[in-house]
Design a protein around this motif. Sequence first.
Motif, PDB file in Angstrom:
ATOM      1  N   THR A 161       2.131   6.057  11.542  1.00  0.00           N
ATOM      2  CA  THR A 161       1.308   5.947  10.102  1.00  0.00           C
ATOM      3  C   THR A 161       0.022   6.877  10.569  1.00  0.00           C
ATOM      4  O   THR A 161      -0.127   7.355  11.632  1.00  0.00           O
ATOM      5  N   THR A 162      -0.661   7.237   9.430  1.00  0.00           N
ATOM      6  CA  THR A 162      -2.075   7.988   9.328  1.00  0.00           C
ATOM      7  C   THR A 162      -2.950   7.119  10.105  1.00  0.00           C
ATOM      8  O   THR A 162      -2.942   5.876  10.299  1.00  0.00           O
ATOM      9  N   PRO A 163      -4.175   7.719  10.801  1.00  0.00           N
ATOM     10  CA  PRO A 163      -5.063   6.926  11.733  1.00  0.00           C
ATOM     11  C   PRO A 163      -5.928   6.000  10.454  1.00  0.00           C
ATOM     12  O   PRO A 163      -6.578   5.198  10.938  1.00  0.00           O
ATOM     13  N   ASP A 164      -5.733   6.195   9.141  1.00  0.00           N
ATOM     14  CA  ASP A 164      -6.681   5.455   8.106  1.00  0.00           C
ATOM     15  C   ASP A 164      -5.891   4.329   7.810  1.00  0.00           C
ATOM     16  O   ASP A 164      -6.272   3.813   6.899  1.00  0.00           O
ATOM     17  N   SER A 165      -4.635   4.206   8.112  1.00  0.00           N
ATOM     18  CA  SER A 165      -3.619   3.049   7.691  1.00  0.00           C
ATOM     19  C   SER A 165      -4.470   1.941   8.441  1.00  0.00           C
ATOM     20  O   SER A 165      -4.870   2.143   9.662  1.00  0.00           O
ATOM     21  N   PRO A 166      -4.116   0.862   7.889  1.00  0.00           N
ATOM     22  CA  PRO A 166      -4.308  -0.361   8.895  1.00  0.00           C
ATOM     23  C   PRO A 166      -3.837  -0.289  10.234  1.00  0.00           C
ATOM     24  O   PRO A 166      -4.590  -0.845  11.221  1.00  0.00           O
TER      25      PRO A 166
ATOM     26  N   TYR B  71      -1.456   8.078  19.635  1.00  0.00           N
ATOM     27  CA  TYR B  71      -0.942   9.154  19.128  1.00  0.00           C
ATOM     28  C   TYR B  71      -0.571   8.695  17.549  1.00  0.00           C
ATOM     29  O   TYR B  71       0.541   7.981  17.559  1.00  0.00           O
ATOM     30  N   PRO B  72      -1.071   8.900  16.620  1.00  0.00           N
ATOM     31  CA  PRO B  72      -0.806   8.711  15.174  1.00  0.00           C
ATOM     32  C   PRO B  72       0.432   9.538  14.633  1.00  0.00           C
ATOM     33  O   PRO B  72       0.601  10.705  15.208  1.00  0.00           O
TER      34      PRO B  72
ATOM     35  N   ASN C  29      -0.159   0.822   0.690  1.00  0.00           N
ATOM     36  CA  ASN C  29      -1.228   2.068   1.495  1.00  0.00           C
ATOM     37  C   ASN C  29      -0.220   2.859   2.146  1.00  0.00           C
ATOM     38  O   ASN C  29      -0.909   4.327   2.271  1.00  0.00           O
ATOM     39  N   ASN C  30       1.007   2.748   2.384  1.00  0.00           N
ATOM     40  CA  ASN C  30       1.682   3.870   2.999  1.00  0.00           C
ATOM     41  C   ASN C  30       2.088   4.765   1.690  1.00  0.00           C
ATOM     42  O   ASN C  30       2.201   6.042   2.074  1.00  0.00           O
ATOM     43  N   ILE C  31       2.353   4.608   0.603  1.00  0.00           N
ATOM     44  CA  ILE C  31       2.372   5.445  -0.472  1.00  0.00           C
ATOM     45  C   ILE C  31       1.208   6.238  -0.399  1.00  0.00           C
ATOM     46  O   ILE C  31       1.474   7.511  -0.664  1.00  0.00           O
ATOM     47  N   ASP C  32       0.419   5.531  -0.483  1.00  0.00           N
ATOM     48  CA  ASP C  32      -1.105   6.340  -0.731  1.00  0.00           C
ATOM     49  C   ASP C  32      -1.244   7.433   0.321  1.00  0.00           C
ATOM     50  O   ASP C  32      -1.679   8.512   0.189  1.00  0.00           O
ATOM     51  N   THR C  33      -1.205   6.739   1.666  1.00  0.00           N
ATOM     52  CA  THR C  33      -1.608   7.760   2.766  1.00  0.00           C
ATOM     53  C   THR C  33      -0.431   8.605   3.101  1.00  0.00           C
ATOM     54  O   THR C  33      -0.900   9.910   3.622  1.00  0.00           O
ATOM     55  N   GLN C  34       0.562   8.474   2.455  1.00  0.00           N
ATOM     56  CA  GLN C  34       1.634   9.624   2.916  1.00  0.00           C
ATOM     57  C   GLN C  34       1.689  10.385   1.604  1.00  0.00           C
ATOM     58  O   GLN C  34       2.588  11.442   1.474  1.00  0.00           O
ATOM     59  N   LYS C  35       0.953  10.106   0.508  1.00  0.00           N
ATOM     60  CA  LYS C  35       0.847  11.027  -0.737  1.00  0.00           C
ATOM     61  C   LYS C  35       2.240  11.025  -1.374  1.00  0.00           C
ATOM     62  O   LYS C  35       2.442  12.212  -1.890  1.00  0.00           O
TER      63      LYS C  35
END
Length: 340
Positions: free
Chosen positions: A44-49, A74-75, A222-228
Amino acid sequence: MRRNKYFSLMVIVVTALSLTLAGCGSSTAGGDKGPIVVKFAHVTTPDSPKGMAANKFKELAEQKTNGKVKVEVYPSSQLYGDKEELEAVQSGNVQIIAPSVTKLVGMNPQFQYVDLPFLFPNNEAVYKFWESDVNKKLMNSLDKYNVMGLAMWPNGFKQFTNKVRPLVEPKDFNGIKFRTQAGKVLEAQFSALGAGSATIAFGETYAALQQGTVEGQENTFNNIDTQKYQEVQPYLTVSNHGRIDYMIIVNKSFWDGLPADIRKALDEAMAEATKYEIQQAEILDQKSMENLKNSGKMQFTVLNEAQLAAFQQAMQPVYTQFESVIGKDLIEAAKAASKK
Ligand code: LMR
């Protein structure tokens, strides 16, 4: 001529030996040979939990060991994707990963408990289940793969998204193809709804949704949001039907081979990072829900009680189908944790 041959052979042997020693020093030895390097890979992204807590673990681990340990995070599937990271942690190419537990299905199919529809009513039930002996046993069930569970981190409840139509009733799923993370339970869940499914790595899901390889998926806010995904999925149904939670796993020989004081410091760092992750997961779940609502790109459908009951009924066959694979005791422990 002969002397030259011996000389070349010596050079090769000496070089190989020093490369081997340098390799050992980078991940296990520590002390004079430099810090112990812990590679922590995730998808996941660095700004995910998960991303934020991995960075928190790095900060705490380095602090608590006075720099004797260096954590490299390594994100975003940068180092390995879903399948590769599981192989890499077993072989020791990476020391720690944090897969969603359903991705451990190949090692122990019981981990699919997390996909049983509507098993947990709220976060508290999930956290309580993690304290159970059944879960502790699961965390230690991967010895033969040379890995062990260090902690459990939540992400949150899954919601459905798709690009075909609003999903209000089970029949709305008919004929739509969804991306799944792994395992047979998720496949059965979608087929109980008359939908198709395909397993696709997290890092490849956005492209698969965009290109229409699959038309829908299920994930946390959060995954929906951070993955756009909102850019390619105009419909979201708030269903809270399943979970995405992580087991932090470590290469066992690496962990067992650490000096006791270092292992203790890393254990403490992991415990603190876990508390932080739980807080962040809850905050970011809400924040991402708001982001998605305010994006103007998604139509939200919030299922009411009667609509939720229709989904529970439609998905009930999944329980009968997988009870023997997952284990009755495990399902009972999850249900017991759900009682107030
Ligand atoms: C997914 O594959 O959808 C998730 O498991 C990704 C993650 O690590 O949250």
